[in-house]
Design a protein around this motif. Structure first.
Motif, PDB file in Angstrom:
ATOM      1  N   PRO A  30      49.182 -25.048  14.720  1.00 21.16           N
ATOM      2  CA  PRO A  30      48.854 -25.009  16.514  1.00 21.16           C
ATOM      3  C   PRO A  30      48.924 -26.383  17.034  1.00 21.16           C
ATOM      4  O   PRO A  30      49.032 -26.804  18.197  1.00 21.16           O
ATOM      5  CB  PRO A  30      47.987 -24.101  16.577  1.00 21.16           C
ATOM      6  N   GLU A  31      48.789 -27.034  15.936  1.00 18.70           N
ATOM      7  CA  GLU A  31      48.345 -28.621  16.519  1.00 18.70           C
ATOM      8  C   GLU A  31      49.558 -29.621  16.527  1.00 18.70           C
ATOM      9  O   GLU A  31      49.291 -30.681  17.568  1.00 18.70           O
ATOM     10  CB  GLU A  31      47.654 -29.520  15.002  1.00 18.70           C
ATOM     11  N   ARG A  32      50.748 -28.597  15.972  1.00 16.92           N
ATOM     12  CA  ARG A  32      52.045 -29.100  16.478  1.00 16.92           C
ATOM     13  C   ARG A  32      52.923 -28.739  17.541  1.00 16.92           C
ATOM     14  O   ARG A  32      54.079 -28.972  18.074  1.00 16.92           O
ATOM     15  CB  ARG A  32      52.550 -30.050  14.398  1.00 16.92           C
ATOM     16  N   HIS A  33      52.329 -28.027  17.658  1.00 14.59           N
ATOM     17  CA  HIS A  33      53.366 -26.982  18.987  1.00 14.59           C
ATOM     18  C   HIS A  33      52.333 -26.652  20.014  1.00 14.59           C
ATOM     19  O   HIS A  33      50.975 -25.587  20.560  1.00 14.59           O
ATOM     20  CB  HIS A  33      53.888 -25.494  18.183  1.00 14.59           C
ATOM     21  N   ILE A  34      53.242 -26.251  21.591  1.00 15.31           N
ATOM     22  CA  ILE A  34      52.763 -25.583  22.830  1.00 15.31           C
ATOM     23  C   ILE A  34      52.537 -24.227  22.558  1.00 15.31           C
ATOM     24  O   ILE A  34      53.612 -23.414  22.320  1.00 15.31           O
ATOM     25  CB  ILE A  34      53.317 -26.291  23.455  1.00 15.31           C
ATOM     26  N   PRO A  35      51.971 -23.890  22.449  1.00 16.74           N
ATOM     27  CA  PRO A  35      51.140 -22.154  22.902  1.00 16.74           C
ATOM     28  C   PRO A  35      52.630 -21.763  23.985  1.00 16.74           C
ATOM     29  O   PRO A  35      52.222 -22.406  24.670  1.00 16.74           O
ATOM     30  CB  PRO A  35      49.596 -21.783  22.222  1.00 16.74           C
ATOM     31  N   PRO A 148      65.858 -27.092  -1.935  1.00 16.51           N
ATOM     32  CA  PRO A 148      65.486 -29.053  -0.895  1.00 16.51           C
ATOM     33  C   PRO A 148      65.603 -29.976  -2.014  1.00 16.51           C
ATOM     34  O   PRO A 148      65.814 -30.071  -3.007  1.00 16.51           O
ATOM     35  CB  PRO A 148      63.724 -28.693  -1.715  1.00 16.51           C
ATOM     36  N   VAL A 149      66.490 -30.904  -1.065  1.00 19.27           N
ATOM     37  CA  VAL A 149      66.129 -32.639  -1.575  1.00 19.27           C
ATOM     38  C   VAL A 149      65.559 -33.524  -0.926  1.00 19.27           C
ATOM     39  O   VAL A 149      65.060 -34.428  -1.865  1.00 19.27           O
ATOM     40  CB  VAL A 149      67.378 -32.642  -1.193  1.00 19.27           C
ATOM     41  N   LEU A 150      64.718 -33.230  -0.237  1.00 20.38           N
ATOM     42  CA  LEU A 150      63.538 -33.934   0.624  1.00 20.38           C
ATOM     43  C   LEU A 150      62.153 -33.274   0.767  1.00 20.38           C
ATOM     44  O   LEU A 150      62.193 -32.016   1.000  1.00 20.38           O
ATOM     45  CB  LEU A 150      64.155 -35.361   1.902  1.00 20.38           C
ATOM     46  N   THR A 151      61.113 -33.756   0.947  1.00 21.02           N
ATOM     47  CA  THR A 151      59.983 -33.242   1.245  1.00 21.02           C
ATOM     48  C   THR A 151      59.078 -34.298   2.856  1.00 21.02           C
ATOM     49  O   THR A 151      59.077 -35.401   2.162  1.00 21.02           O
ATOM     50  CB  THR A 151      59.066 -33.884   0.489  1.00 21.02           C
ATOM     51  N   MET A 152      58.747 -33.973   4.237  1.00 22.82           N
ATOM     52  CA  MET A 152      58.072 -34.093   3.902  1.00 22.82           C
ATOM     53  C   MET A 152      57.306 -34.502   5.067  1.00 22.82           C
ATOM     54  O   MET A 152      56.536 -33.473   4.582  1.00 22.82           O
ATOM     55  CB  MET A 152      59.379 -34.058   6.172  1.00 22.82           C
ATOM     56  N   ALA A 153      56.577 -35.484   5.359  1.00 22.12           N
ATOM     57  CA  ALA A 153      54.504 -35.311   5.323  1.00 22.12           C
ATOM     58  C   ALA A 153      54.516 -35.865   6.371  1.00 22.12           C
ATOM     59  O   ALA A 153      55.361 -36.869   6.811  1.00 22.12           O
ATOM     60  CB  ALA A 153      53.851 -35.915   3.977  1.00 22.12           C
ATOM     61  N   GLU A 154      54.011 -35.696   7.320  1.00 20.43           N
ATOM     62  CA  GLU A 154      53.312 -36.187   8.510  1.00 20.43           C
ATOM     63  C   GLU A 154      51.408 -36.219   8.547  1.00 20.43           C
ATOM     64  O   GLU A 154      50.357 -34.987   7.878  1.00 20.43           O
ATOM     65  CB  GLU A 154      53.759 -35.824   9.317  1.00 20.43           C
ATOM     66  N   TRP A 155      50.754 -37.356   9.219  1.00 19.09           N
ATOM     67  CA  TRP A 155      49.989 -37.222   9.810  1.00 19.09           C
ATOM     68  C   TRP A 155      49.640 -37.862  11.194  1.00 19.09           C
ATOM     69  O   TRP A 155      50.876 -38.190  11.401  1.00 19.09           O
ATOM     70  CB  TRP A 155      49.218 -38.365   9.077  1.00 19.09           C
ATOM     71  N   ARG A 156      48.712 -36.189  11.966  1.00 24.14           N
ATOM     72  CA  ARG A 156      48.407 -36.685  13.368  1.00 24.14           C
ATOM     73  C   ARG A 156      46.941 -36.577  14.213  1.00 24.14           C
ATOM     74  O   ARG A 156      46.506 -36.569  12.957  1.00 24.14           O
ATOM     75  CB  ARG A 156      49.297 -35.222  14.175  1.00 24.14           C
TER      76      ARG A 156
END
Length: 157
Positions: A30-35, A148-156
């Motif tokens: 929910p922190e990444r998307h507009i409901p 899979p060849v990559l993993t993406m991580a993020e901080w918000r």
């Protein structure tokens, strides 16, 4: 079922399936998307996106004309870098299948059609991204020979 191209002018046909896909993402991240974005806004955004020269939408359509699923992909010409050769990549951005038709080969048929069209257009790589919670997409990609060849991580903030 037949696989059709969806032109930008018919983008609104994809909105219910996009809303379904988006709701899954909202539920898990929910922190990444507009409901619950509005249908008009989604249709306009899709129409603009599908109007780009390198963006394509395919849909699985029933004999009655109902959409069972769709995907959106992009053909990307990636120039050579000192670390890798040039390539034409077909990047799968969205795939969604209506609930009643999941696990019945609709997603597979869409990906196979995308792959055939992309290879005809000169693609040498087929790629996709999917969220870690989306086990259905992960299983579909694996079933289509994608690993899979990559993993993406993020901080918000």
């Amino acid at each position: 079922m037949k696989i059709i191209e969806v032109p930008a002018t018919d983008a609104e046909r994809l909105v219910p399936l996009l809303q379904d896909l988006h709701a899954l993402h909202v539920a898990y991240q929910p922190e990444r998307h507009i409901p619950a974005p509005g249908s008009d806004g989604l249709a306009g955004w899709l129409q603009g996106w599908l109007g780009a020269e390198t963006i394509f939408a395919l849909a699985a359509e029933s004999t009655q004309g109902t959409l069972l699923g769709y995907l959106i992909y992009e053909l990307q010409d990636r120039p050579a870098l000192p670390l890798r050769p040039a390539e034409t990549r077909a990047m799968l951005h969205h795939i969604s299948v209506t609930g009643a038709w999941r696990r019945m080969g609709v997603g597979k048929a869409l990906v196979e059609a995308m792959k055939a069209r992309a290879l005809d257009a000169g693609a040498t790589v087929i790629a996709a991204t999917y969220a870690p919670f989306n086990t259905a997409s992960a299983a579909l990609m694996k079933g289509m020979g994608m690993e899979p060849v990559l993993t993406m991580a993020e901080w918000r903030a």
